[in-house]
Design a protein around this motif. Structure first.
Motif, mmCIF file in Angstrom:
data_model
loop_
_atom_site.group_PDB
_atom_site.id
_atom_site.type_symbol
_atom_site.label_atom_id
_atom_site.label_comp_id
_atom_site.label_asym_id
_atom_site.label_seq_id
_atom_site.Cartn_x
_atom_site.Cartn_y
_atom_site.Cartn_z
ATOM 1 N N GLN B 94 0.854 -1.326 -0.105
ATOM 2 C CA GLN B 94 0.089 0.121 -0.068
ATOM 3 C C GLN B 94 0.923 1.250 0.084
ATOM 4 O O GLN B 94 0.408 2.208 -0.764
ATOM 5 N N GLN B 158 5.960 3.708 -6.503
ATOM 6 C CA GLN B 158 5.124 2.602 -6.673
ATOM 7 C C GLN B 158 5.313 1.736 -8.017
ATOM 8 O O GLN B 158 5.302 0.562 -8.067
ATOM 9 N N GLU B 177 -3.768 -3.213 -1.906
ATOM 10 C CA GLU B 177 -4.251 -1.574 -2.009
ATOM 11 C C GLU B 177 -3.299 -0.943 -2.489
ATOM 12 O O GLU B 177 -2.651 0.251 -2.134
ATOM 13 N N THR B 179 -3.126 1.212 -4.634
ATOM 14 C CA THR B 179 -3.078 2.523 -5.252
ATOM 15 C C THR B 179 -3.911 3.495 -4.002
ATOM 16 O O THR B 179 -4.181 4.622 -4.180
ATOM 17 N N THR B 180 -4.101 2.856 -2.945
ATOM 18 C CA THR B 180 -5.000 3.656 -1.866
ATOM 19 C C THR B 180 -3.964 4.946 -1.697
ATOM 20 O O THR B 180 -4.761 5.938 -1.163
ATOM 21 N N GLN B 187 -3.501 6.952 -9.420
ATOM 22 C CA GLN B 187 -4.159 5.871 -9.116
ATOM 23 C C GLN B 187 -4.856 5.163 -10.649
ATOM 24 O O GLN B 187 -4.372 4.185 -10.879
ATOM 25 N N THR B 209 -8.514 -4.678 -2.369
ATOM 26 C CA THR B 209 -8.862 -3.070 -2.231
ATOM 27 C C THR B 209 -10.236 -3.023 -1.510
ATOM 28 O O THR B 209 -10.865 -3.853 -1.304
ATOM 29 N N VAL B 214 -12.266 1.224 -8.074
ATOM 30 C CA VAL B 214 -10.992 0.546 -8.456
ATOM 31 C C VAL B 214 -11.518 -1.193 -9.022
ATOM 32 O O VAL B 214 -10.975 -1.510 -10.124
#
Lengths: 310, 329
Positions: B94, B158, B177, B179-180, B187, B209, B214
């Protein structure tokens, strides 16, 4: 936040690299520069002693005992002081400057090697305890408490008295006794780091615990243990001087500053320079190392630390 | 390819055992994106850690089947499991800001993964790292190799994490997760990147997620988790079009719709609270919050029923054959 993609411009101008930033802070830190300067001079002097020393430090000459240092000729009109012996001679007529120069080697060698031995023991124990916790931590914490209960000088005295004293014994004894601070500091720091996301990421990449300790956690501990290293070095030098002063450290005729202090103590009242010179050197060395350590802490982790000298 | 049956995680504690994951069964096929969706604390992350064998020390894993490409992961010795991690199954996390070691360059962290599984060959590792950095859409990859994590933004980090996970061509990627912690535009970029990488490399992906938006973008199949259990599994379109479980329906109603906000209607919420993972749940975990609760819900675990092909739901409403007709819609 902008996220450069394949279509974005080439890599942005690199910000000041961490190394450059640290160097910059070092240069601006007075305490650090003074400490580093004095220490650098001492190390150079110690390394180059055979080249710099004007005389053989072991050569005795009973005719030339207790010649006062050169400034006695300037200020007190002493007829015996001579440029031949800039710092005079000791009770046995050995050139004091040469003995001081060789003495720097002993102090630095003992300081550095004991601090390194301690660092290896303490850091290893601290990292194991901090990473594995549980039983390992219990054992290590017990060892640390046990070590802290041991009166340092007393044990060093006992061991040296039993085994006999030599430079090697001294280094080993002190090295095996001064690791507690390393262990305490690395243990807590490792506990924090072990929960870091990059440690989990490394485990997710298949790294073994040894690899994680060596390559993920240890480099992040460097700041902490280098500072402790300098402080323990100063500590070891003072203890060596104390033991030598008590006659249980470095043995004559090796020129240790502590030993020179001890040999000069009968002359304290009539020839005070005999103890003033090694005393001052010892003072300067320990001060320099402490300034360096303090400065290193400020420089490597500058957040929230002012310091009068910064 | 990944086959999981009755996966449970138990954490022994002073106040009795906590069971954040209870009897999960699912399978993921090659090239498929399987989304696990659920609210905070429903056991999503524990599931991913359990699959990777990275559970915290106090937690224990049990399963009747846990196999990756026919390799039984349950009985593997630690060493062999570590050989699989990062090699045949990899994971991204994350928090890109803290998932890279600040003292090593990007290049050395990427190479390290290669060294671990493919042997110490600097040239090969570097070539792979360069290719991947380029693949994950980073400009001037050669310069990136020499950079430290602090020189990169969250989105770039990321991307590096994704490259790191793909170093050894894993068959399965678990994305917890991913892209949280990123802002919405990044994202979207990361999601489409993962999608295209997956198509290109034939990856199977487990995507965890809490964000249904998403899910709609990336998933092939979705499992809805509630209180440590999967309550509904279906193809993505089915979940959104024909949600079967009352909880799933509640979740979907909670998605803000622009029109509703304009009409100043409050966002609906599911009343009540998630049962604690320490609680023993005899019947359906959602019973205390469900608006269509029956007597049977409290006593017996609802049977798994198929409402359509590949659409499974654990709810008494669908328990008996033919009861689909009674499905209130």
């Amino acid at each position: 936040m902008n996220d450069a993609t394949a279509t974005a411009a080439p890599a942005p101008a690199a910000p000041e690299s961490p190394t450059a930033a640290t160097l910059h802070r070092m240069r601006r830190h007075k305490g650090f520069m003074i400490g580093a300067g004095i220490l650098a001079v001492m190390v150079l002097v110690g390394l180059l002693a055979p080249l710099l020393a004007p005389h053989d430090p072991y050569l005795q000459s009973l005719a030339k005992r207790r010649i006062p240092p050169i400034w006695h000729a300037w200020f007190y009109g002493s007829p015996r002081a001579t440029t031949l012996h800039l710092l005079g001679t000791d009770q046995l007529g050995r050139d004091y400057l040469s003995r001081m120069l060789y003495g720097a080697r002993i102090s630095l060698a003992i300081g550095l090697s004991t601090a390194l031995i301690s660092a290896v023991i303490g850091t290893a124990l601290g990292m194991l305890a901090g990473y594995f916790r549980g039983h390992v931590d219990a054992v290590v914490s017990f060892l640390i408490s046990a070590r802290l209960c041991v009166p340092l000088i007393l044990v060093a005295l006992t061991v040296v008295a039993l085994v006999g004293s030599s430079l090697m014994t001294l280094i080993l004894v002190l090295g095996l006794l001064l690791w507690d601070r390393f262990a305490v500091i690395t243990r807590t720091a490792t506990m924090q780091l072990a929960n870091a996301d990059f440690v989990l990421a490394s485990r997710a990449a298949g790294s073994s615990w040894l690899r994680i300790l060596a390559s993920e956690i240890f480099p992040n501990l460097a700041n902490a243990w280098i500072v402790v290293l300098t402080l323990e070095m100063a500590n070891a030098i003072v203890i060596e001087a104390a033991l030598s002063f008590l006659g249980l450290g470095v043995q004559a005729p090796l020129p240790s500053w502590g030993l020179m202090l001890a040999e000069g103590r009968n002359d304290m009242f009539f020839n005070p320079w005999i103890i003033a010179i090694p005393g001052a050197a010892l003072f300067a060395l320990v001060l320099a190392i402490n300034l360096l350590g303090d400065g290193l802490r400020d420089v490597t982790a500058p957040e929230g630390r002012g310091g009068a000298l910064a | 390819m990944l086959d999981v049956a009755n996966l449970s995680v138990t954490i022994a504690g002073r106040g009795g055992a906590i069971r954040p994951v209870r009897d999960l069964s699912f399978s993921v096929a090659r090239g498929e994106t399987f989304c696990i969706v659920g609210e905070s604390g429903c056991g999503k992350s524990m599931t991913s850690l359990a699959l990777m064998g990275l559970l915290p020390r106090a937690a224990a894993r049990s399963a009747t089947r846990l196999a990756l490409d026919g390799t039984d992961l349950r009985s593997l010795p630690r060493r062999a499991m570590a050989d699989i991690r990062g090699n045949r199954m990899a994971m991204i996390f994350q928090e890109p800001m803290t998932s890279l070691n600040p003292v090593h360059t990007i290049g050395s962290q990427l190479r390290e993964v290669w060294y671990r599984h493919r042997g110490r060959n600097r040239a090969a590792g570097e070539a792979r790292a360069l290719w991947l950095l380029d693949r994950v859409g980073m400009s001037s990859p050669r310069e990136r190799l020499a950079q430290y994590p602090h020189e990169l933004s969250g989105g770039l980090r990321q991307r590096v994490m994704i490259a790191m996970a793909l170093m050894c061509e894993p068959a399965l990627l678990i994305a917890d997760e991913p892209t949280t912690a990123l802002d919405v535009t990044i994202q979207a970029q990361i999601l489409s990147l993962l999608r295209s990488l997956q198509d290109e490399l034939g990856l199977a992906m487990i995507f965890i997620t809490h964000d249904l938006g998403v899910v709609s973008r990336i998933a092939d199949r979705v499992a809805v988790m509630y209180a440590g259990r999967i309550v509904e599994t279906a193809a993505t379109a089915d979940i959104f079009r024909r949600p079967a479980h009352p909880y799933t329906r509640g979740l979907l109603e909670c998605i803000p719709v622009p029109g509703r906000i304009a009409r100043r209607q409050p966002l609906p919420a599911i009343p009540g609270q998630v049962p604690s993972p320490a609680q023993d749940i005899a019947g359906c975990a959602f019973a205390n919050r469900c608006d269509q609760v029956r007597d049977a819900c409290a006593t017996a675990r609802p049977p798994e029923a198929g409402v359509a092909a590949g659409h499974l739901v654990q709810c008494v409403l669908y328990g008996q054959a033919g009861s689909e007709l009674s499905c209130p819609s």
